[in-house]
Design a protein around this motif. Structure first.
Motif, short mmCIF file in Angstrom:
data_model
loop_
_atom_site.label_atom_id
_atom_site.label_comp_id
_atom_site.label_asym_id
_atom_site.label_seq_id
_atom_site.Cartn_x
_atom_site.Cartn_y
_atom_site.Cartn_z
N GLU A 131 0.83 -1.20 0.00
CA GLU A 131 0.00 0.00 0.00
C GLU A 131 0.87 1.25 0.00
OE1 GLU A 131 -2.40 -0.61 3.50
OE2 GLU A 131 -3.95 -1.62 2.34
N ASN A 132 0.39 2.32 -0.65
CA ASN A 132 1.05 3.62 -0.69
C ASN A 132 2.41 3.57 -1.40
OD1 ASN A 132 -1.08 4.65 0.98
ND2 ASN A 132 -0.01 3.79 2.75
N SER A 133 2.45 2.89 -2.55
CA SER A 133 3.70 2.73 -3.28
C SER A 133 3.41 2.51 -4.77
CB SER A 133 4.48 1.54 -2.73
OG SER A 133 5.56 1.22 -3.58
N PRO A 134 4.34 2.94 -5.68
CA PRO A 134 4.18 2.64 -7.10
C PRO A 134 4.44 1.17 -7.43
CG PRO A 134 6.26 3.77 -6.73
CD PRO A 134 5.51 3.82 -5.43
N PHE A 135 4.99 0.43 -6.47
CA PHE A 135 5.25 -0.99 -6.66
C PHE A 135 4.05 -1.82 -6.17
CE2 PHE A 135 9.44 0.77 -6.86
CZ PHE A 135 10.13 -0.05 -7.74
N SER A 136 3.92 -3.01 -6.69
CA SER A 136 2.88 -3.93 -6.26
C SER A 136 3.47 -5.32 -6.09
CB SER A 136 1.72 -3.96 -7.26
OG SER A 136 2.19 -4.42 -8.53
N ILE A 137 2.70 -6.20 -5.49
CA ILE A 137 3.13 -7.58 -5.27
C ILE A 137 2.25 -8.52 -6.07
CG2 ILE A 137 3.11 -9.43 -3.54
CD1 ILE A 137 5.55 -7.94 -3.18
N GLY A 138 2.88 -9.45 -6.79
CA GLY A 138 2.13 -10.45 -7.54
C GLY A 138 1.78 -11.65 -6.66
N ASP A 139 1.30 -12.70 -7.28
CA ASP A 139 0.91 -13.91 -6.55
C ASP A 139 2.13 -14.56 -5.90
OD1 ASP A 139 -1.69 -13.57 -7.36
OD2 ASP A 139 -1.49 -14.88 -9.11
N VAL A 140 1.88 -15.26 -4.79
CA VAL A 140 2.95 -16.00 -4.13
C VAL A 140 3.31 -17.23 -4.96
CG1 VAL A 140 2.35 -15.19 -1.83
CG2 VAL A 140 1.28 -17.26 -2.73
N GLU A 141 4.51 -17.74 -4.75
CA GLU A 141 5.02 -18.86 -5.53
C GLU A 141 4.23 -20.14 -5.27
OE1 GLU A 141 9.40 -20.66 -6.65
OE2 GLU A 141 9.08 -19.82 -4.65
N TYR A 165 3.92 -19.32 19.14
CA TYR A 165 4.85 -18.71 18.18
C TYR A 165 4.70 -19.46 16.87
CZ TYR A 165 8.99 -17.37 15.64
OH TYR A 165 9.83 -16.91 14.66
N GLU A 166 4.68 -18.72 15.76
CA GLU A 166 4.62 -19.33 14.43
C GLU A 166 5.85 -18.95 13.62
OE1 GLU A 166 1.04 -19.85 11.61
OE2 GLU A 166 2.09 -18.11 10.80
N GLY A 167 6.48 -19.94 13.01
CA GLY A 167 7.60 -19.74 12.11
C GLY A 167 7.39 -20.53 10.83
N ALA A 168 8.37 -20.52 9.95
CA ALA A 168 8.24 -21.16 8.64
C ALA A 168 9.29 -22.24 8.45
CB ALA A 168 8.37 -20.12 7.53
N PHE A 169 8.91 -23.35 7.81
CA PHE A 169 9.87 -24.38 7.41
C PHE A 169 10.62 -23.97 6.15
CE2 PHE A 169 6.88 -27.33 9.71
CZ PHE A 169 7.77 -27.63 10.72
N SER A 170 9.93 -23.21 5.27
CA SER A 170 10.53 -22.80 4.00
C SER A 170 9.93 -21.46 3.57
CB SER A 170 10.30 -23.86 2.91
OG SER A 170 8.91 -24.04 2.69
N GLU A 171 10.59 -20.81 2.62
CA GLU A 171 10.12 -19.53 2.12
C GLU A 171 8.95 -19.73 1.15
OE1 GLU A 171 13.61 -17.97 0.31
OE2 GLU A 171 14.50 -17.31 2.20
N ASN A 172 8.14 -18.68 1.01
CA ASN A 172 7.08 -18.67 0.00
C ASN A 172 7.18 -17.33 -0.72
OD1 ASN A 172 4.93 -19.47 -1.55
ND2 ASN A 172 3.38 -18.95 -0.02
N THR A 173 7.88 -17.32 -1.85
CA THR A 173 8.28 -16.09 -2.53
C THR A 173 7.10 -15.38 -3.17
OG1 THR A 173 10.46 -17.00 -2.98
CG2 THR A 173 9.74 -15.16 -4.36
N ALA A 174 7.07 -14.05 -2.99
CA ALA A 174 6.15 -13.17 -3.71
C ALA A 174 6.99 -12.24 -4.58
CB ALA A 174 5.30 -12.37 -2.73
N PHE A 175 6.54 -11.98 -5.79
CA PHE A 175 7.31 -11.21 -6.76
C PHE A 175 6.81 -9.78 -6.84
CE2 PHE A 175 7.49 -15.66 -7.96
CZ PHE A 175 8.85 -15.85 -8.14
N GLY A 176 7.74 -8.82 -6.66
CA GLY A 176 7.39 -7.41 -6.72
C GLY A 176 7.43 -6.88 -8.13
N LEU A 177 6.48 -6.00 -8.44
CA LEU A 177 6.35 -5.42 -9.78
C LEU A 177 6.29 -3.90 -9.67
CD1 LEU A 177 3.36 -7.70 -10.89
CD2 LEU A 177 5.77 -8.17 -11.26
#
Length: 202
Positions: A131-141, A165-177
């Motif tokens: 929000e409040n940016s010229p960039f956006s985020i696409g779908d997660v991987e 507490y919650e953590g992650a086993f692996s990354e889930n990449t989102a691509f910035g545009l």
């Protein structure tokens, strides 16, 4: 999403057939943490992506949903289905994530009303946006990703107070545009957070 629901119904059916005690109810509460860990940036987006690299400000979100609990000899299985909203504040923009969470926790009653629990947490991202940016985020991987939760609860009859507490086993990449829809940077959408909940058994 269909895979997530099918997995949940399968667990509910198997657990209910074996349980000596079964409970169903509602839960809700607060999430405190951040999401959007920096991964990489391409030429032209380094300055903007550096905001992610510096890290975001932990903010409070919320969750609400339903749970079931099946207990045998003081050991219980607790599947949940929750709607969660997270909002991480960076220096010039906010990164918001809306998702469905489905933790499946194995727990143990240890001392009076006190219990401990841990297990995998499945995540389905409904929406993630800058929000409040010229960039956006696409779908997660990955449509569905897996993290983990661990914590403790205080059982007071129909009410239970719970901290995890919650953590992650692996990354889930989102691509910035950028505004021209060209890929410029990537971030990890999986959160690292504390979860405070109140549950009510029906």
């Amino acid at each position: 999403m269909k895979k997530l629901l099918f997995f949940g119904f399968l667990i509910l059916g198997a657990a209910s057939m074996q349980a000596q005690k079964a409970e169903f109810g509602l839960k809700g509460g607060l999430n405190y943490g951040a999401t959007g860990d920096y991964e990489s940036a391409q030429e032209g987006a380094e300055d903007f992506a550096s905001n992610f690299e510096e890290g975001g400000k932990n903010k409070t979100g919320f969750h609400a949903g339903v749970f079931a609990q099946f207990e045998v000899l003081g050991i219980f299985l607790r599947p949940e289905l929750l709607y969660t909203e997270l909002n991480t504040e960076y220096s010039t923009f906010d990164y918001k994530v809306q998702k469905i969470d489905a933790p499946v926790l194995l727990g143990l009653n240890v001392l009076g009303p006190l219990n401990i629990k841990a297990g995998p947490s499945f995540q389905y991202v409904l929406n993630n946006e800058i929000e409040n940016s010229p960039f956006s985020i696409g779908d997660v991987e990955d449509e569905i990703s897996v993290g983990y939760q661990l914590g403790a609860g205080l059982d007071l009859g129909r009410l239970e107070f719970d901290v995890r507490y919650e953590g992650a086993f692996s990354e889930n990449t989102a691509f910035g545009l950028n505004e021209m829809a060209s890929e410029n940077f990537t971030v990890d959408s999986r959160p690292s957070q504390w979860i405070l909940s109140l549950s009510y058994s029906l």
